[in-house]
Design an enzyme around this catalytic site. Structure first.
Site, PDB file in Angstrom:
ATOM      1  N   CYS A  64       0.872  -1.169   0.000  1.00 43.98           N
ATOM      2  CA  CYS A  64       0.000   0.000   0.000  1.00 43.98           C
ATOM      3  C   CYS A  64       0.913   1.225   0.000  1.00 43.98           C
ATOM      4  O   CYS A  64       2.063   1.144  -0.424  1.00 43.98           O
ATOM      5  CB  CYS A  64      -0.962  -0.020   1.179  1.00 43.98           C
ATOM      6  SG  CYS A  64      -0.172   0.126   2.790  1.00 43.98           S
ATOM      7  N   THR A  65       0.467   2.342   0.513  1.00 44.49           N
ATOM      8  CA  THR A  65       1.227   3.578   0.397  1.00 44.49           C
ATOM      9  C   THR A  65       2.610   3.478   1.033  1.00 44.49           C
ATOM     10  O   THR A  65       3.605   3.906   0.449  1.00 44.49           O
ATOM     11  CB  THR A  65       0.456   4.738   1.061  1.00 44.49           C
ATOM     12  OG1 THR A  65      -0.855   4.784   0.521  1.00 44.49           O
ATOM     13  CG2 THR A  65       1.149   6.062   0.790  1.00 44.49           C
TER      14      THR A  65
END
Length: 568
Positions: free
Chosen positions: A425-426
């Site tokens: 994810c980020t």
């Protein structure tokens, strides 16, 4: 319970794919305004993304949930979304008052305007539902085998067909019950917005508490894209960019924390470090502070103290909740397209309400975090960066050339055979491993990991910061390059033994990237042995059905295995 929690985590991860589009949408929309570049096509391009968020969420969530992030799931979600929205548009009952006194073209315009406004409220919820349905449908039906006369419609093609029918079902439910659905959405929005300071405080606290699991993305999506309504734009973020002066209550409170509070915490950790180690950790902490201040990415900082000092992290969560309340009480309304950093603050300054008040409030938060962290670190002798006694410190991070980074991570994660899934994810790698005990945590920290989370026995999250997605891509490429299959595949005899022997395999078929088998005794399949042989994963989509995920030419494995099954 673990299965449900894992599913929620998957959804939280998948939500990051469409959210990643928002920064470019916000940038185009803002730069195209008359007070900046004044170029209408640029503003229209940004608005086009915000106007079609439901479509983006449908495709993005489906792709994020699907095995191998396959685009066929995104296509199926597109089908589901279009079928649902068009079906609802046809079935939606329009109040008589909307067309009272109108006839002809004027009546048609009134009907279209009303339906467009109502469908705008449904766009994101329908997009989320379409994405979830399609992602799980792909995982369940992408290898479905139909009778020979229907085989063309089997496998991945069947997924789009199935989600089309699912879209009809959604349309029937929503279209028939639309007055109830609309009333429920409006009531929920009013209840949340009407909760005032208490609701904002709870949102801020939960947002930080849930970050360890990744489930905060689900909470954020509800607040940013669903709550409230301003001329058809729903959600705090969309309403802010649509010009709603009351929007921003669910975003403003992050700015004092991310731009000022956590950098103040980094300064406190620097001053609390042992004198001989300050030079070593200074660069690290400065990098983390600048990342938070400029972009609003905070997880690398938070994971430096989340598990060392849970009480301190609890105070951070409470401070975030209080920031939401304070900014609301002072009437500050700020917004962002990515996160609460300087870039978004400057870019959206002219859209904000009372934005200059962020400076004094932020400076107060910086002092609050600095004093709190200095006191707690000294009082409880916390092993923050630069104060570790026995374990390798953050300063011991080793520099690995980009070409060697993937190999170093694979080795630290227990080798290629230990990795079942590699996603990101980020700011973190999201992994599924065969054996959690094989993971070398000190080696991961030396490679730059700021935190390691184990949400389940086989689940692993490695916090790296914004480079996480790039590292995940490098690891996947390394696994493909060095997979045993590229050199001819795993030994057919060893593979058959791990499958329970010749008598256990009832049927064998090959599909791109996998072997499809029916077995007599599912318990006879040794998944750990299969993973040690280098297969990418083992799936059990149905009773007595086993899928073995492989790379490279599938027939290089299927051919010898068929020969053994035939007794050759």
């Amino acid at each position: 319970m673990n299965a449900r929690f894992s599913g929620m985590q998957q959804l939280g991860r998948a939500l990051m794919l469409p959210i990643a589009v928002l920064p470019i949408a916000g940038l185009l929309l803002r730069l195209g305004q008359p007070d900046l570049l004044g170029w209408a096509p640029m503003a229209a391009a940004g608005d086009a993304i915000f106007s079609n968020l439901g479509l983006l969420f449908a495709v993005g969530v489906a792709t994020g949930l699907a095995r191998e992030n396959h685009g066929a799931a995104g296509l199926a979600a597109l089908v589901c979304f279009l079928v649902t929205t068009r079906g609802v548009d046809t079935m939606m009952a329009v109040p008589a008052s909307v067309t009272a006194g109108l006839a002809g073209a004027a009546r048609e315009v009134a009907l279209s305007t009303f339906k467009a406004r109502e469908l705008a409220k449904l766009s994101v919820p329908v997009g989320l539902l379409s994405g979830i349905i399609s992602g799980f449908a792909y995982n369940r039906f992408s290898n479905l085998e139909l009778p020979s006369y229907l085989s063309f419609f089997g496998g991945r093609r069947f997924v789009a067909i199935a989600t089309g029918f699912a879209g009809l079902g959604l349309a029937a439910v929503i279209g028939t019950a639309w007055p109830v659905v609309e009333h429920g959405m409006d009531a929920a929005s009013k209840a949340i917005l009407g909760a005032g300071s208490l609701g904002l405080f709870a949102y801020g606290v939960l947002n930080r508490v849930l970050i360890v699991t990744g489930l905060h993305h689900i909470l954020n999506n509800f607040a940013w894209f669903i709550v409230g309504d301003f001329h058809g734009a729903t959600g705090d973020l969309r309403r802010f960019f649509a010009g709603d002066p009351t929007a921003g209550v669910f975003m403003s409170g992050f700015f004092p924390v991310m731009m000022f509070g956590l950098p103040g915490a980094c300064l406190a950790m620097y001053h609390a470090a042992r004198p001989e180690r300050r030079a070593g950790v200074g660069g690290l902490l400065l990098s983390l502070a600048l990342t938070s201040f400029l972009t609003g990415v905070t997880e690398p900082i938070e994971f430096t103290f989340m598990f060392l000092a849970p009480v301190l992290y609890a105070a951070h969560a409470v401070a975030t909740g209080l920031a939401m309340v304070v900014m609301d009480l002072f009437g500050v309304r700020l917004g962002f397209s990515f996160s609460a950093g300087l870039f978004d603050y400057v870019l959206n300054f002219s859209h904000a309400q009372r934005p200059l008040l962020l400076v004094p409030i932020g400076l107060g938060y910086s002092a609050l975090y600095y004093v709190t962290f200095r006191f707690c670190i000294a009082r409880f002798d916390l092993a923050t960066p630069g104060r570790e006694k026995d374990e390798p410190t953050a300063a011991a991070t080793i520099a690995v050339p980009a070409g060697d980074r993937a190999g170093a991570f694979v080795a630290a994660l227990g080798g290629a055979a230990n990795l079942r899934e590699v996603e990101a994810c980020t700011t973190r790698l999201r992994l599924v491993v065969a054996d959690g005990a094989s993971v070398d945590e000190p080696a991961l920290r030396r490679l730059g990991a700021r935190g390691i989370v184990r949400p389940s026995p086989n689940g692993l999250q490695v916090v790296l910061g914004p480079v996480a997605d790039q590292v995940a891509g490098e690891i996947r490429a390394a696994l493909r390059l060095h997979a045993p299959e590229s050199a001819g595949g795993p030994d057919a005899g060893a593979l058959l033994a791990a499958l329970g022997g010749r008598g256990n395999v009832v049927d064998l078929a090959a599909a791109p990237g996998r072997l499809l088998m029916r077995v007599a005794r599912p318990e006879g399949v040794d998944e750990a042995a299969l993973l040690r042989l280098g297969v990418h994963g083992v799936g059990r989509p149905g009773e007595g059905v086993v899928h073995v995920l492989l790379g490279g030419p599938i027939e290089a494995v299927a051919g010898p295995l068929r020969a053994l099954l035939a007794g050759a």
